[in-house]
Design a protein around this motif. Structure first.
Motif, PDB file in Angstrom:
ATOM      1  N   ALA A  93       0.829  -1.207   0.000  1.00  0.00           N
ATOM      2  CA  ALA A  93       0.000   0.000   0.000  1.00  0.00           C
ATOM      3  C   ALA A  93       0.863   1.257   0.000  1.00  0.00           C
ATOM      4  O   ALA A  93       0.524   2.263  -0.640  1.00  0.00           O
ATOM      5  N   SER A  94       1.987   1.217   0.710  1.00  0.00           N
ATOM      6  CA  SER A  94       2.885   2.365   0.727  1.00  0.00           C
ATOM      7  C   SER A  94       3.433   2.647  -0.673  1.00  0.00           C
ATOM      8  O   SER A  94       3.511   3.802  -1.103  1.00  0.00           O
ATOM      9  N   LYS A  95       3.784   1.603  -1.411  1.00  0.00           N
ATOM     10  CA  LYS A  95       4.279   1.768  -2.784  1.00  0.00           C
ATOM     11  C   LYS A  95       3.172   2.293  -3.696  1.00  0.00           C
ATOM     12  O   LYS A  95       3.379   3.204  -4.496  1.00  0.00           O
ATOM     13  N   TRP A  96       1.994   1.707  -3.592  1.00  0.00           N
ATOM     14  CA  TRP A  96       0.893   2.098  -4.468  1.00  0.00           C
ATOM     15  C   TRP A  96       0.410   3.517  -4.205  1.00  0.00           C
ATOM     16  O   TRP A  96      -0.104   4.179  -5.107  1.00  0.00           O
ATOM     17  N   SER A  97       0.584   4.005  -2.984  1.00  0.00           N
ATOM     18  CA  SER A  97       0.119   5.356  -2.665  1.00  0.00           C
ATOM     19  C   SER A  97       0.923   6.433  -3.389  1.00  0.00           C
ATOM     20  O   SER A  97       0.500   7.590  -3.466  1.00  0.00           O
ATOM     21  N   MET A  98       2.067   6.072  -3.950  1.00  0.00           N
ATOM     22  CA  MET A  98       2.921   7.017  -4.664  1.00  0.00           C
ATOM     23  C   MET A  98       2.658   7.016  -6.172  1.00  0.00           C
ATOM     24  O   MET A  98       3.278   7.767  -6.910  1.00  0.00           O
ATOM     25  N   ARG A  99       1.752   6.195  -6.648  1.00  0.00           N
ATOM     26  CA  ARG A  99       1.516   6.064  -8.085  1.00  0.00           C
ATOM     27  C   ARG A  99       0.741   7.250  -8.660  1.00  0.00           C
ATOM     28  O   ARG A  99      -0.025   7.919  -7.953  1.00  0.00           O
ATOM     29  N   GLN A 100       0.961   7.490  -9.954  1.00  0.00           N
ATOM     30  CA  GLN A 100       0.155   8.477 -10.667  1.00  0.00           C
ATOM     31  C   GLN A 100      -1.262   7.935 -10.812  1.00  0.00           C
ATOM     32  O   GLN A 100      -1.463   6.726 -10.943  1.00  0.00           O
ATOM     33  N   ILE A 101      -2.232   8.837 -10.824  1.00  0.00           N
ATOM     34  CA  ILE A 101      -3.628   8.429 -10.800  1.00  0.00           C
ATOM     35  C   ILE A 101      -4.301   8.619 -12.156  1.00  0.00           C
ATOM     36  O   ILE A 101      -4.141   9.645 -12.815  1.00  0.00           O
ATOM     37  N   VAL A 102      -5.046   7.597 -12.554  1.00  0.00           N
ATOM     38  CA  VAL A 102      -5.971   7.658 -13.677  1.00  0.00           C
ATOM     39  C   VAL A 102      -7.376   7.589 -13.084  1.00  0.00           C
ATOM     40  O   VAL A 102      -7.639   6.758 -12.204  1.00  0.00           O
ATOM     41  N   VAL A 103      -8.276   8.460 -13.533  1.00  0.00           N
ATOM     42  CA  VAL A 103      -9.627   8.473 -12.989  1.00  0.00           C
ATOM     43  C   VAL A 103     -10.604   7.847 -13.973  1.00  0.00           C
ATOM     44  O   VAL A 103     -10.425   7.916 -15.191  1.00  0.00           O
ATOM     45  N   GLY A 104     -11.633   7.220 -13.425  1.00  0.00           N
ATOM     46  CA  GLY A 104     -12.726   6.680 -14.220  1.00  0.00           C
ATOM     47  C   GLY A 104     -14.035   7.252 -13.720  1.00  0.00           C
ATOM     48  O   GLY A 104     -14.162   7.609 -12.544  1.00  0.00           O
ATOM     49  N   ALA A 105     -15.020   7.358 -14.611  1.00  0.00           N
ATOM     50  CA  ALA A 105     -16.324   7.943 -14.269  1.00  0.00           C
ATOM     51  C   ALA A 105     -17.403   6.874 -14.291  1.00  0.00           C
ATOM     52  O   ALA A 105     -17.602   6.210 -15.319  1.00  0.00           O
ATOM     53  N   ALA A 106     -18.094   6.692 -13.180  1.00  0.00           N
ATOM     54  CA  ALA A 106     -19.244   5.792 -13.104  1.00  0.00           C
ATOM     55  C   ALA A 106     -20.501   6.652 -13.228  1.00  0.00           C
ATOM     56  O   ALA A 106     -20.985   7.211 -12.252  1.00  0.00           O
ATOM     57  N   LEU A 107     -20.992   6.774 -14.462  1.00  0.00           N
ATOM     58  CA  LEU A 107     -22.164   7.596 -14.755  1.00  0.00           C
ATOM     59  C   LEU A 107     -23.386   6.687 -14.829  1.00  0.00           C
ATOM     60  O   LEU A 107     -23.449   5.795 -15.683  1.00  0.00           O
ATOM     61  N   VAL A 108     -24.340   6.899 -13.936  1.00  0.00           N
ATOM     62  CA  VAL A 108     -25.546   6.068 -13.869  1.00  0.00           C
ATOM     63  C   VAL A 108     -26.771   6.932 -14.148  1.00  0.00           C
ATOM     64  O   VAL A 108     -26.931   8.004 -13.563  1.00  0.00           O
ATOM     65  N   GLU A 109     -27.613   6.450 -15.047  1.00  0.00           N
ATOM     66  CA  GLU A 109     -28.899   7.099 -15.322  1.00  0.00           C
ATOM     67  C   GLU A 109     -29.952   6.023 -15.548  1.00  0.00           C
ATOM     68  O   GLU A 109     -29.698   5.039 -16.254  1.00  0.00           O
ATOM     69  N   ASP A 110     -31.121   6.200 -14.928  1.00  0.00           N
ATOM     70  CA  ASP A 110     -32.225   5.238 -15.054  1.00  0.00           C
ATOM     71  C   ASP A 110     -31.778   3.825 -14.703  1.00  0.00           C
ATOM     72  O   ASP A 110     -32.184   2.840 -15.345  1.00  0.00           O
ATOM     73  N   GLY A 111     -30.927   3.703 -13.694  1.00  0.00           N
ATOM     74  CA  GLY A 111     -30.471   2.399 -13.245  1.00  0.00           C
ATOM     75  C   GLY A 111     -29.491   1.699 -14.154  1.00  0.00           C
ATOM     76  O   GLY A 111     -29.247   0.493 -14.007  1.00  0.00           O
ATOM     77  N   MET A 112     -28.894   2.426 -15.093  1.00  0.00           N
ATOM     78  CA  MET A 112     -27.957   1.850 -16.053  1.00  0.00           C
ATOM     79  C   MET A 112     -26.628   2.597 -15.988  1.00  0.00           C
ATOM     80  O   MET A 112     -26.593   3.820 -15.806  1.00  0.00           O
ATOM     81  N   LEU A 113     -25.530   1.846 -16.167  1.00  0.00           N
ATOM     82  CA  LEU A 113     -24.180   2.396 -16.122  1.00  0.00           C
ATOM     83  C   LEU A 113     -23.668   2.607 -17.537  1.00  0.00           C
ATOM     84  O   LEU A 113     -23.809   1.733 -18.396  1.00  0.00           O
ATOM     85  N   LEU A 114     -23.020   3.747 -17.778  1.00  0.00           N
ATOM     86  CA  LEU A 114     -22.463   4.032 -19.100  1.00  0.00           C
ATOM     87  C   LEU A 114     -21.084   3.398 -19.256  1.00  0.00           C
ATOM     88  O   LEU A 114     -20.190   3.615 -18.442  1.00  0.00           O
ATOM     89  N   ALA A 115     -20.918   2.613 -20.337  1.00  0.00           N
ATOM     90  CA  ALA A 115     -19.627   2.033 -20.694  1.00  0.00           C
ATOM     91  C   ALA A 115     -19.287   2.451 -22.112  1.00  0.00           C
ATOM     92  O   ALA A 115     -20.179   2.750 -22.916  1.00  0.00           O
ATOM     93  N   GLN A 116     -17.992   2.481 -22.431  1.00  0.00           N
ATOM     94  CA  GLN A 116     -17.580   2.850 -23.781  1.00  0.00           C
ATOM     95  C   GLN A 116     -16.606   1.809 -24.327  1.00  0.00           C
ATOM     96  O   GLN A 116     -15.824   1.221 -23.593  1.00  0.00           O
ATOM     97  N   GLN A 117     -16.690   1.575 -25.637  1.00  0.00           N
ATOM     98  CA  GLN A 117     -15.914   0.518 -26.282  1.00  0.00           C
ATOM     99  C   GLN A 117     -14.686   1.087 -26.969  1.00  0.00           C
ATOM    100  O   GLN A 117     -14.773   2.030 -27.766  1.00  0.00           O
ATOM    101  N   ARG A 118     -13.521   0.487 -26.709  1.00  0.00           N
ATOM    102  CA  ARG A 118     -12.268   0.946 -27.286  1.00  0.00           C
ATOM    103  C   ARG A 118     -12.171   0.534 -28.751  1.00  0.00           C
ATOM    104  O   ARG A 118     -12.642  -0.528 -29.142  1.00  0.00           O
ATOM    105  N   HIS A 119     -11.516   1.368 -29.565  1.00  0.00           N
ATOM    106  CA  HIS A 119     -11.204   0.958 -30.915  1.00  0.00           C
ATOM    107  C   HIS A 119      -9.689   0.988 -31.179  1.00  0.00           C
ATOM    108  O   HIS A 119      -9.243   0.616 -32.261  1.00  0.00           O
ATOM    109  N   TYR A 120      -8.916   1.416 -30.165  1.00  0.00           N
ATOM    110  CA  TYR A 120      -7.452   1.343 -30.254  1.00  0.00           C
ATOM    111  C   TYR A 120      -6.911   1.365 -28.837  1.00  0.00           C
ATOM    112  O   TYR A 120      -7.626   1.783 -27.901  1.00  0.00           O
ATOM    113  N   PRO A 121      -5.679   0.902 -28.609  1.00  0.00           N
ATOM    114  CA  PRO A 121      -4.831   0.171 -29.543  1.00  0.00           C
ATOM    115  C   PRO A 121      -5.420  -1.194 -29.868  1.00  0.00           C
ATOM    116  O   PRO A 121      -6.398  -1.607 -29.253  1.00  0.00           O
TER     117      PRO A 121
END
Length: 289
Positions: free
Chosen positions: A145-173
């Motif tokens: 945990a001490s090592k991981w606490s120093m990592r750079q952060i990538v954020v993700g968004a959990a967007l929910v509407e009408d009981g459904m979660l938004l996901a997106q499909q990659r086309h690259y790489p």
């Protein structure tokens, strides 16, 4: 702090012990779920788990357990009952039908310091072979945990509407083409995590969102990136346009029963239990303004 109760005819049962950790709660919660740390310290085997699992454990994952010295043939099976930001709970079953449970709960200290937390250890019918392994496991969690606490952060968004979660499909790489992920991206210098998730949704979806609360544990990203994923629940700002796939192949609204069947990127897949809980809570994130 430790509280020990003697039980006649059995080993003493440690009801609760507390371990201080110099890392944020959700980073520690991720380290508690780390597959190799659990299997090598608590399972005492170097074998692969009984079912295919990822870098972090999910509820339902199983792993072999040797009750003797490290490297002995597995005698039991460990099952993950829970693995999220609130607790990691493991059950150990023998062929004789006996079982023991251990639960690790990360909690913020009473001081409110966000850079530290405590892990509360709770055991039920603790098997004799497990007790000597607990300190080594928690020390490994502390170091990780001490090592991981120093990592750079990538954020993700959990967007929910009408009981459904938004996901997106990659086309690259090409290696990720066709797989699904949450909207999001890297936190830029000088940005907060909330600011980053708002910007990423604007760039990837063409819509305005408001960041609400953290969801799930940190997830370390593989491949030597030195980054970790953190997901925030978000809501679309009142009057904002519907999301569009500006940088991805497609968008899809997914219900709780569909989550497991979607071919997610590995980091997002490791948050499915927390995403499922969000969808099943019945309380949809709302724009507070």
């Amino acid at each position: 702090m430790a509280r020990v109760v003697a039980v006649r005819g059995r080993m003493p049962v440690v009801l609760e012990r507390t371990f201080a950790m110099a890392a944020p709660l959700r980073t520690v919660a991720a380290a508690l779920r780390h597959t190799r740390t659990v299997t090598t310290n608590l399972g005492a085997v170097a074998e692969d788990p009984a079912v295919p699992v990822g870098e972090l454990l999910l509820a339902g994952d199983r792993f072999p357990v040797a009750t003797g010295a490290a490297g002995d043939a597995p005698a039991l099976e460990g099952t993950v009952c829970r693995a999220d930001e609130t607790a990691v709970e493991l059950r150990f079953d023998s062929s004789a039908g006996r079982s023991g449970r251990v639960r690790f709960e990360p909690r913020e200290p009473e001081s409110g310091a966000r850079s530290r937390c405590e892990v509360h250890l709770i055991l039920s019918e603790a098997p004799e072979w497990l007790l000597p392994r607990l300190d080594g496991y928690l020390e490994a969690v502390r170091e990780l945990a001490s090592k991981w606490s120093m990592r750079q952060i990538v954020v993700g968004a959990a967007l929910v509407e009408d009981g459904m979660l938004l996901a997106q499909q990659r086309h690259y790489p090409a290696v990720h083409a066709g797989r699904w992920e949450l909207p999001g991206g890297r936190v830029e210098p000088g940005e907060s995590e909330s600011e980053a998730v708002v910007r990423e949704c604007r760039e990837e979806l063409g819509t305005e969102v408001r960041a609400l609360e953290r969801l799930g544990t940190d997830v370390p990203l593989l491949g030597g990136s030195g980054m970790s994923l953190r997901v925030l629940a978000v809501c679309r700002v009142a009057g904002a346009r519907l999301p569009l796939p500006l940088e991805h192949r497609a968008l899809r609204w997914v219900g709780g029963s569909e989550l497991a069947g979607l071919p997610w990127l590995e980091a997002d897949r490791l948050l499915l239990d927390s995403l499922r809980a969000l969808l099943s809570s019945g309380s949809e994130p709302q724009d507070p303004k």
